[in-house]
Design a protein around this motif. Structure first.
Motif, PDB file in Angstrom:
ATOM      1  N   GLU A   1       0.924  -1.282   0.067  1.00  0.00           N
ATOM      2  CA  GLU A   1       0.043   0.079  -0.034  1.00  0.00           C
ATOM      3  C   GLU A   1       0.720   1.382  -0.130  1.00  0.00           C
ATOM      4  O   GLU A   1       0.499   2.162  -0.464  1.00  0.00           O
ATOM      5  CB  GLU A   1      -0.925   0.093   1.219  1.00  0.00           C
ATOM      6  CG  GLU A   1      -1.968  -1.021   1.313  1.00  0.00           C
ATOM      7  CD  GLU A   1      -1.562  -2.471   1.299  1.00  0.00           C
ATOM      8  OE1 GLU A   1      -0.390  -2.546   1.655  1.00  0.00           O
ATOM      9  OE2 GLU A   1      -2.683  -3.339   1.430  1.00  0.00           O
TER      10      GLU A   1
ATOM     11  N   GLN B   1       1.049   5.272  -2.280  1.00  0.00           N
ATOM     12  CA  GLN B   1       0.408   6.188  -0.991  1.00  0.00           C
ATOM     13  C   GLN B   1       0.948   7.614  -1.161  1.00  0.00           C
ATOM     14  O   GLN B   1       1.955   7.860  -1.120  1.00  0.00           O
ATOM     15  CB  GLN B   1       0.632   5.564   0.141  1.00  0.00           C
ATOM     16  CG  GLN B   1      -0.010   6.172   1.609  1.00  0.00           C
ATOM     17  CD  GLN B   1      -1.548   5.445   1.273  1.00  0.00           C
ATOM     18  OE1 GLN B   1      -1.586   4.295   1.087  1.00  0.00           O
ATOM     19  NE2 GLN B   1      -2.478   6.331   1.400  1.00  0.00           N
TER      20      GLN B   1
ATOM     21  N   HIS C   1      -4.449  -1.846  -4.857  1.00  0.00           N
ATOM     22  CA  HIS C   1      -5.397  -2.290  -4.056  1.00  0.00           C
ATOM     23  C   HIS C   1      -5.484  -1.349  -2.642  1.00  0.00           C
ATOM     24  O   HIS C   1      -6.430  -1.564  -1.878  1.00  0.00           O
ATOM     25  CB  HIS C   1      -5.142  -3.759  -3.513  1.00  0.00           C
ATOM     26  CG  HIS C   1      -4.084  -3.859  -2.608  1.00  0.00           C
ATOM     27  ND1 HIS C   1      -2.659  -3.943  -3.258  1.00  0.00           N
ATOM     28  CD2 HIS C   1      -3.955  -3.856  -1.485  1.00  0.00           C
ATOM     29  CE1 HIS C   1      -1.882  -3.962  -2.239  1.00  0.00           C
ATOM     30  NE2 HIS C   1      -2.449  -3.918  -0.812  1.00  0.00           N
ATOM     31  N   GLY C   2      -4.781  -0.661  -2.646  1.00  0.00           N
ATOM     32  CA  GLY C   2      -4.560   0.173  -1.329  1.00  0.00           C
ATOM     33  C   GLY C   2      -5.660   0.667  -0.837  1.00  0.00           C
ATOM     34  O   GLY C   2      -5.970   0.901   0.459  1.00  0.00           O
TER      35      GLY C   2
ATOM     36  N   PRO D   1      -8.898  -1.617   1.848  1.00  0.00           N
ATOM     37  CA  PRO D   1      -8.983  -1.724   3.112  1.00  0.00           C
ATOM     38  C   PRO D   1      -9.257  -0.232   3.929  1.00  0.00           C
ATOM     39  O   PRO D   1     -10.007  -0.289   4.984  1.00  0.00           O
ATOM     40  CB  PRO D   1      -7.560  -2.066   3.680  1.00  0.00           C
ATOM     41  CG  PRO D   1      -6.993  -2.773   2.354  1.00  0.00           C
ATOM     42  CD  PRO D   1      -7.568  -1.928   1.032  1.00  0.00           C
TER      43      PRO D   1
ATOM     44  N   TYR E   1      -9.372  -7.515   2.984  1.00  0.00           N
ATOM     45  CA  TYR E   1      -8.187  -8.159   2.068  1.00  0.00           C
ATOM     46  C   TYR E   1      -8.678  -9.452   1.556  1.00  0.00           C
ATOM     47  O   TYR E   1      -8.242 -10.091   0.418  1.00  0.00           O
ATOM     48  CB  TYR E   1      -7.059  -8.579   3.373  1.00  0.00           C
ATOM     49  CG  TYR E   1      -6.140  -7.244   3.282  1.00  0.00           C
ATOM     50  CD1 TYR E   1      -6.247  -6.432   4.436  1.00  0.00           C
ATOM     51  CD2 TYR E   1      -5.362  -7.038   2.201  1.00  0.00           C
ATOM     52  CE1 TYR E   1      -5.529  -5.408   4.522  1.00  0.00           C
ATOM     53  CE2 TYR E   1      -4.701  -5.756   2.375  1.00  0.00           C
ATOM     54  CZ  TYR E   1      -4.774  -5.042   3.494  1.00  0.00           C
ATOM     55  OH  TYR E   1      -3.832  -3.966   3.442  1.00  0.00           O
TER      56      TYR E   1
END
Lengths: 476, 102, 579, 501
Positions: free
Chosen positions: C534, C538, D232-233, D236, D311
């Motif tokens: 992630e 970011q 995909h961040g 979640p 997830y």
């Protein structure tokens, strides 16, 4: 005949608006004039659509004549002027409204008349008069708000616009000396890449760039828009800035082809790209609403410049796509920016402060205003199904066709940047802060006029053919 | 050197003088005057460039130029006086800082 | 598709599931439901016994096309399984299940309520009976999974720490087993057209990686059948589960693994390269089970290891079938007979752990010795048929190993009686439990005859030649002698017995747990611990801020010199165009 | 536009929720009943229209609305097999989510705004389903981004706004990349419509190199919404939204839009044979496999229930992409049927997570001990969903894993089967402990924020019955997969049309 009506009617209205406001007939007269303007513009728009360009010539002796040409682009922008003008005048209230001084109405009508002159003008003299008078009227309108900062900004803008038109005048003189004619169509045939034309064209471009607040010369715009009256900054950001760019386009189409192999297109496009990046980054950093919207204007003007090199593509279809894209972008941006400025004004009156951080909780109590902000924002971001997206699609496919992948990427990435600062506003509005339920709602008429403008961007996004059909064969 | 060249040089010189004055003058009135000088220089240049027996166009161009310069100067003076009354200064303050996001 | 065929899925699968749902009713219905739950397997038993010819049912709507079949194999297993479930169910009526009042001392949690036990009991029953009769891949696998996962509920019923550990290991191995079976079935079914099970053996035989597919299925079902190396959950689960549950677990549920093999492996079609290794592993299980079992302290743990050893023997038969396909027609019934015999005998022993008064406890010797293969018992008959089949298998010293296994079993039985003697003491079980155990003992001795049709007819011929009889007799005698000696020495030492050490239940699993815990600690300290995908995309606010600050500083200069910038731009443009 | 009624049907389906959205926006905040009624009637009308169209498509009728929106570009809404497949899923699950949302937001502020954007969201999803060409798909794809952002930031807290910002950064960039791809494609081959079997195979040989690059760009754009690693961040982080929104995002609308986009691009734009001939499927398969494993591994480490489910969604949605990359009818059936089954399973899990959060105030997994006893029906539904996810028969998850597995073998991509098996084991590792806590652990102390929402049932009917209903759908879709109108048979019908006879 109708073409001159486009200019004469607003002039007449300007004169009539000099009547004292208290006169009982004042409001109906204004509404009547507005309706007349709308009907006239629509009728002319349909006529041009049906029979093609309408041309009016006044011989000035020795083979030169004074030209007014109503082609597709002119009519589209006349339509834009009519819509935004009507919305602004309705927005500033036809009856008694304390915020707006009496001098606003005549100046506004005068502005509309001059704008129509600029759209229709196709020779250097008319364009010079139009651009110059436009600058002066705009300066005069900026001083209406009476604040010292507005005065300082107006003065700074005055000097800038005077310098610009001076350069334009010298440029026109050089071109006349070279080719002996002032009319653009005539110039288009004879123009060739020599020193005089080069310097004349460069001076004109620089002068117009200064008036259009193109990237390095945009210094005067933010202060001017932030401190002017709301209707004034709406008219200025939506229409006046575009007039200079429109004139640049007219000159570009006539004089640029001989110079298409020079580095000029590259410079124009890079100026546009820098404008987009610079305007967006600074808009992101603004803490005051009107300044954010002003900086967004600087950024969006960059899009228009991006289309200039595409107008010189060798395949006529690509040129036409770019031309349609450019005009449609002007239309979409004009409507969206006008709506955005009005919404900014409403939010300021509602929250009582100009700062963005004060917007907490407005989404709950001003749903229609937020919806307008959303719709206008969608068009500025170039997200489907808005008119902004259609313009971006046309310009991007033209860029792709002529292999200019860089400009296509800038167009798409630019959309993301504008999304950043638009959604910064929306994010603050969605924030649930401490309970604050006392919002001073702007009058319903004002909210409706802003909403109608943003709704137009959506409708123009969903059905682009009626407008684009006029622009067939524009830049070919 | 033909007559047009002389006028050209005069016009160019006037413009240069006006521009330098425009750049360095801080007092608003001085800047307005400087602008008038450049304006007339430019008009001179246009006339010189177009030469004679070129029909009505150059004359019209210069005429409108003069009218516009007149209007602009009048507007400028009016604003200048208004500014002097309101802020007490005769020159423009440096442009406001684009305020920083806290 | 006769109406009776419809009964097949109804009685075996649907009835217990309905009853499980019925347990949602309020408490006043519970006593009745308790009795019904106990009798739940009865209809299936009657169906198996009384159904006329072979029943078969096709339901295209269910899963990939449901197929239920009651053939001789299914009928035999159904009789034994249903009978065992019935006996265990009646036994459970009086068995003290409600344990949720007191929290067990060893750090566990209070166990589930009696109701929860009954629900899981019925689910497991449904799964077990269902898989015996369903013959389509998805249906069989469904019932197998239902039985496995519901079995977990029975294992952890008491809630003690040992039960939860056993449950955890049971579940982990069950999931691994399920996945092996699933991959095996998918690989085999990909080749085969129809969704039925009987297509699989030929598909595997014809498959270029047939050996690997068979290995997958062998190991997958082997987890349930307690193969060497995959047996660890068995000795842990049985002691902690309530007695009726462990009786059913050991008696009926283990046989599901065997059924899986019989239905899917290409027995009697081709030889598999790894069959010899499987045979050796089976022998290791048989002997190892006995050796480790002897050192166990709890009676049920001993029985668990005895199950491992007995299943080892059955695995020997199946492995032999894989080595010499020709022998399979003889070995098949032998494996089936041995399985039935073991089911009933082991079930009875488990019930007898606390189902018989001290006076009647010697009765347990009957099933115990039958397991050991004492002549004239069903065990002997099973062993005889096994040996008859295995005679002409070219495997060196197979008979010797089998006899040693018999000795081992006898020792195990002695150890079981010794531990039982020590554990049970003089607790008086409820009357019904005693009655049920008696019936179980009777069934274990005689039951096999009428379980396998046509078995009873040539019963007499079984005992023909004395040579075989002696072959069966000496291992039992040797076992008794050695066992008796140890018993006597143990009794003379202190009653608590010096032999406390012994191998911990579940032997190699203890090692595996320690290894896994070590890996876990290493993993926790791995270098790239907090790197995340992630973070790659970011946007950090400070990047934007820094760009913004620079821009603002530059902007101040731009706004101060508009005229110079204008001249500069004009010059640049002119310069470009004049050239 | 032909005046025939069938050409107006797609528009009616869109209008049914667009009109509701506009009316709800203008409704004042206190008109709860009318708003609820409007929502439900909108949802029911939509289902009726979809059913009519499904039957129509079954009989071979043509539902198509077409007009030129830009020179050389058409706006097309067409109901073909694939469209009705996704539209059916969306409309049914939307009815459940609407019911659930009405109960969930019982007395919270901004409900007009919420349900307005809620209906806009379903309009966008329906648009995505019915889109006839890539341009229309892009149009509704972006509209979906804009209409879901206010739902993510609905709560207005700092965390919600930050989540919304991250969500937008990802999805807008994805949209921009997709726009680039679409432009490039239109530059190459003009306005190509979605056609079963795909039309791009007729393009000249010279373009194939560029078409592969365009494929990569399109898939990159779609992968953001399909939450494939590394983009995909946002998923979640978007968990901070209220439960019906996270159910909506993960089970029905946003994530599925991405996956459906990939299905459309591979099957109806490029055509599976053409995509295979350009060997584009292997990289897609590998990317999907990485996501499947990464999603499951990260789910193991989550301690919050909704983040773990998030997830798990990331990994489950990539099953669809994996299924697509398995060249062959069986793999396609697996991908399509998982598109539906994952919808039912995941929406059940999120409803249950929402119930636990709303009724017991439980957000973390270790607070779930003993919830089975307190809320038996919700926990039963959760268990069904969990076992469905693991792929235990006879539930829906097993059917899709079975077809994906056999598809992998048929496509000679054996490694895909082992990825599925490994992922199933990982699913078991992170779902079974939760089920264990629900049923086999006693309650530790009292619940963080317990509310008694209804006297007769464990929680309010609005929250309970949607969860139970979708739970039963999981069993139904699994057990009765053979029936004619089951998801499996519909997927088989659609898949058979994709392969050129």
């Amino acid at each position: 005949m109708m073409v001159t009506g486009l200019i004469a009617l607003p002039l007449l209205a300007a004169l009539l608006s000099l009547l004292p406001r208290q006169h009982p007939l004042w409001a109906p007269m204004q509404t009547l004039l507005l309706v007349a303007l709308n009907l006239l513009t629509l009728a002319l728009w349909r006529q041009v659509g049906a029979q093609g360009d309408a041309l009016i010539e006044l011989p000035l002796g020795a083979g030169t004549h004074w030209l007014l040409q109503a082609d597709g682009a002119a009519m589209t922008l006349a339509l834009l002027t009519c819509w935004v003008g009507t919305a602004t005048l309705v927005h500033s209230g036809l009856r008694r409204s304390p915020g707006v001084p009496d001098a606003f109405w005549p100046l506004a009508w005068l502005l509309l008349a001059v704008l129509n002159l600029v759209w229709l003008g196709t020779d250097l003299l008319t364009l010079y008069i139009g651009v110059e008078v436009l600058g002066l009227v705009a300066v005069a309108m900026m001083t209406l708000s009476g604040k010292p900062e507005a005065l300082a900004a107006a003065l700074r803008y005055l000097f800038a616009t005077l310098l610009g038109s001076m350069a334009y005048l010298v440029g026109a003189g050089l071109l006349f000396a070279e080719y002996g004619t002032l009319s653009l169509p005539a110039l288009a045939e004879v123009a060739s890449a020599n020193a005089a034309t080069g310097t004349g064209f460069a001076l004109m471009l620089a002068g117009l760039a200064l008036k259009a607040a193109v990237f390095p010369l945009h210094g005067w715009l933010p202060a001017a828009h932030a401190n002017a009256l709301l209707p004034v900054s709406v008219l200025h950001s939506a229409l006046v800035v575009k007039a200079s760019v429109f004139v640049m386009m007219r000159h570009w189409l006539t004089l640029a082809p001989p110079f298409s192999d020079s580095a000029l297109p590259l410079v124009m496009a890079s100026l546009g790209t820098l404008a987009i990046l610079w305007g967006s980054v600074l808009a992101l950093r603004q803490t005051r609403l009107k300044l954010l919207v002003a900086w967004s204007t600087v950024a969006q003007t960059g899009y228009l410049l991006l289309a200039f090199p595409l107008l010189l593509a060798d395949d006529p279809l690509l040129r036409q796509l770019a031309y349609q894209g450019l005009i449609y972008q002007m239309l979409a941006h004009g409507l969206a920016k006008a709506a955005l400025f009005m919404v900014a004004g409403h939010l300021i009156t509602a929250t009582g402060s100009d700062r963005i951080s004060q917007l907490t909780g407005t989404s709950r109590h001003l749903p229609l205003t937020l919806l307008t902000l959303g719709l206008a924002g969608i068009s500025l971001m170039g997200m489907p199904p808005s008119a902004g997206f259609a313009a971006k699609w046309l310009m991007a496919s033209s860029a792709l066709g002529s292999g200019a992948i860089v400009w296509m990427v800038v167009l798409i990435a630019g959309g993301l940047l504008s999304a950043a600062y638009i959604l910064k506003l929306l994010r603050e509005a969605f924030r649930e802060g401490p309970e604050r339920d006392v919002f001073e709602h702007p009058p319903r008429l004002q909210k409706m006029s802003a909403f109608l403008l943003s709704l137009l961007t959506l409708l123009l996004g969903l059905s682009t053919l009626p407008v684009l059909s006029l622009l067939i064969g524009g830049a070919v | 050197m033909s007559v047009t060249d002389v006028w050209m040089i005069a016009g160019g010189g006037l413009m240069l003088i006006g521009l330098t004055g425009f750049l360095f003058a801080r007092h608003l009135l001085r800047r307005l005057l400087a602008f008038n000088i450049t304006g007339s220089g430019a008009l001179l240049m246009v006339l010189a460039l177009s030469g004679n027996d070129r029909g009505l166009a150059p004359a019209l161009l210069v005429l409108t130029g003069m009218l516009v310069a007149l209007g602009a100067t009048a507007l400028g003076l009016f604003l200048l006086r208004l500014w002097q009354q309101q802020s007490g200064h005769t020159d423009l303050p440096p442009p406001p800082d684009p305020d920083l996001d806290p | 598709m006769s109406a009776a065929a419809l009964l097949l899925p109804l009685l075996t699968l649907a009835l217990p599931l309905l009853l499980a749902c019925a347990w949602v009713l309020p408490a006043r219905w519970h006593p009745w439901l308790h009795r019904l739950t106990a009798l739940a397997p009865l209809p299936a038993l009657l169906l198996a016994l009384l159904a006329p010819a072979d029943l078969s049912l096709m339901l295209p709507g269910v899963l990939f096309g449901g197929l239920w079949l009651l053939d001789s194999l299914a009928r035999a297993l159904l009789v034994a399984t249903a009978l065992l479930w019935l006996l265990a169910g009646l036994y459970a009526l009086r068995y003290p299940l409600a344990t949720d009042e007191k929290t067990p001392d060893d750090g566990g949690q209070p166990g589930g309520s009696a109701r929860r036990f009954q629900v899981f009991w019925l689910l497991t029953l449904a799964g077990n009976l269902g898989l015996l009769v369903s013959r389509d891949i998805a249906g069989f696998y469904t019932c197998f999974a239902l039985m496995t996962f519901a079995g977990y509920g029975l294992v952890v019923h008491t809630g003690r720490a040992a039960a939860r550990r056993a449950g955890r290991i049971y579940l982990v191995m069950a999931v691994i087993g399920e996945m092996l079976i699933l991959s095996g079935l998918i690989l085999a079914a990909a080749g085969a057209g129809a969704p039925a099970l009987q297509v699989l053996p030929d598909a595997i035989a014809g498959h270029r990686h047939g050996a690997w597919l068979a290995a997958l299925l062998w190991l997958g079902f082997g987890v349930k059948a307690g193969l060497a190396g995959l047996h660890m959950w068995l000795p842990l689960a049985h002691p902690v589960a309530p007695t009726p549950a462990s009786a059913v677990l050991s008696g009926a549920m283990i046989k599901a693994g065997l059924l899986g093999w019989l239905l899917t492996l290409p027995l009697g079609i081709i030889t598999l390269p790894w069959a010899e290794i499987a045979l050796i592993a089976a022998l290791v299980a048989a002997l190892g089970g006995a050796l480790i079992g002897v050192t166990q302290q709890q009676a049920k743990a001993v029985l668990a290891y005895s199950s491992i050893s007995q299943m080892g023997l059955i695995t020997v038969i199946v492995a032999a079938g894989l080595i010499a396909p020709g022998l399979w027609p003889v070995l098949g019934p032998a494996a089936l007979l041995y399985a039935l015999h073991h089911a009933l005998a082991k079930g009875t022993l488990f019930l007898g752990v606390n189902g018989l008064a001290p006076r009647w406890r010697p009765l347990l010797w009957l099933p115990a010795l039958s397991l050991a293969g004492l002549p004239l018992t069903t065990g002997a008959a099973a062993k005889l048929t096994m040996k008859a089949g295995l005679y002409d298998l070219a495997f060196p010293g197979l008979m010797l190993w089998l006899s040693l296994a018999a000795v081992g079993t006898t020792l195990l039985m002695l150890r079981f009686m010794f531990c039982l003697q020590r554990e049970a003491g003089d607790k008086m079980p409820a009357g019904l439990m005693q009655g049920v155990t008696m019936v179980a003992v009777l069934a274990s001795v005689t039951g096999v005859m009428w379980a396998v049709p046509g078995m009873g007819a040539d019963w007499g011929a079984r005992w023909g030649d004395a040579g075989d009889l002696f072959g069966l007799f000496w291992p039992v005698v040797v076992g008794l002698i050695i066992g008796g000696g140890c018993w006597a020495s143990l009794r003379s030492a202190q009653p608590t017995g010096v032999v406390r050490a012994g191998v911990p239940a579940g032997d190699i699993v203890v090692v595996i747990e320690r290894v896994l815990r070590g890996i876990g600690r290493l993993w926790a300290r791995r270098p790239g611990k907090d790197w995340r995908w992630e973070k790659v995309v970011q946007w950090e606010d400070d990047h934007l801020h820094r760009i913004g600050d620079v821009a603002l500083k530059l902007e101040r200069h731009l706004q101060r010199w508009p005229i110079i910038l204008f001249i500069l731009l004009a010059l640049v443009l002119a310069g470009l165009l004049v050239r | 536009m032909s005046g025939h009624w069938t050409s107006w049907m797609p528009l009616l389906v869109l209008a049914s929720s667009l009109v509701t959205a506009l009316i709800i926006f203008t409704l004042p905040e206190n008109r709860h009943i009318t708003r609820g009624l409007l929502n439900l009637t909108g949802a029911v009308i939509k289902i009726v229209l979809v059913v009519v169209m499904v039957i129509g498509v079954e009989r071979g009728m043509e539902f198509e609305l077409r007009y030129t929106i830009l020179p050389g570009v058409d706006f097309i809404l067409r109901a073909d097999g694939m469209a009705m497949f996704f539209a059916g899923l969306s409309s049914v699950l939307w009815l459940f989510t609407t019911l659930y949302a009405i109960g969930y937001l019982e007395n919270s502020p901004n409900r007009s705004r919420f349900f307005g954007f809620f209906s806009l969201c379903v309009t966008a999803t329906m648009g995505i389903a019915l889109a006839g060409n890539l341009f229309t798909f892009l149009l509704f794809y972006e509209l979906l981004t804009l209409s879901t952002w206010p739902l993510v930031t609905h709560r207005g807290t700092e965390k919600a706004l930050k989540a919304g910002r991250t969500y937008l950064i990802y999805t807008l960039t994805g949209g921009a990349v997709l726009l680039g791809g679409v432009l490039w494609l239109y530059g190459l081959v003009g306005d190509v419509e979605f056609q079963e079997g795909g039309l791009l195979r007729h393009t000249p040989e010279a373009l194939h190199g560029q078409l592969s690059l365009v494929f990569a760009v399109l898939i990159a754009g779609l992968a953001v919404k399909a939450a494939m690693v590394p983009v995909h961040g946002w998923l979640p982080v978007a968990m901070v939204a209220p439960a019906p929104v996270s159910a909506l995002l993960h089970a029905v609308a946003v994530v599925k839009a991405g996956a459906f986009g990939i299905v459309r691009v591979v099957y109806d734009l490029y055509g599976i044979e053409f995509a295979a001939s350009l060997n584009l499927l292997m990289p897609l398969g590998i990317a999907a496999a990485i996501t499947v494993l990464y999603g499951s591994l990260r789910a193991l480490a989550q301690s919050e229930l909704k983040r773990r489910l998030a997830y798990s969604t990331i990994s489950q949605v990539s099953y669809i992409a994996l299924g697509i990359s398995l060249f062959g009818p069986v793999g396609t059936i697996g991908a399509l049927v998982h598109l539906l089954h994952q919808g039912f399973m995941k929406i059940t899990l999120f409803f249950c997570a929402g119930n636990y959060a709303e009724t017991l105030g439980v957000h973390r997994i270790d607070e779930l001990d003993g919830a089975g006893r307190r809320m038996p029906l919700t926990s039963a539904a959760f268990t069904l969903g969990a076992f469905g996810m693991i792929g235990a028969p006879p539930l829906a998850g097993f059917i899709s894993k079975w077809f994906l597995g056999t598809g992998a073998i048929a496509a000679h991509m054996h490694w895909a089967l082992w990825v599925l098996i490994a992922s199933s084991i990982l699913n078991a590792c992170y779902f079974l402990p939760i089920v264990h806590r629900l049923w086999f652990r006693p309650q530790r102390g009292d619940w963080p924020a317990e509310q008694t929402l209804s006297d007769r049932f464990e929680t309010s009917g609005w929250l309970l019955w949607p969860a139970v209903a979708t739970g039963l759908c999981i069993i139904g879709a699994g057990l009765f997969a053979g029936l004619p109108f089951s998801p499996l048979s519909w997927a088989q019908l659609v898949a058979s049309r994709e392969y050129l006879q």
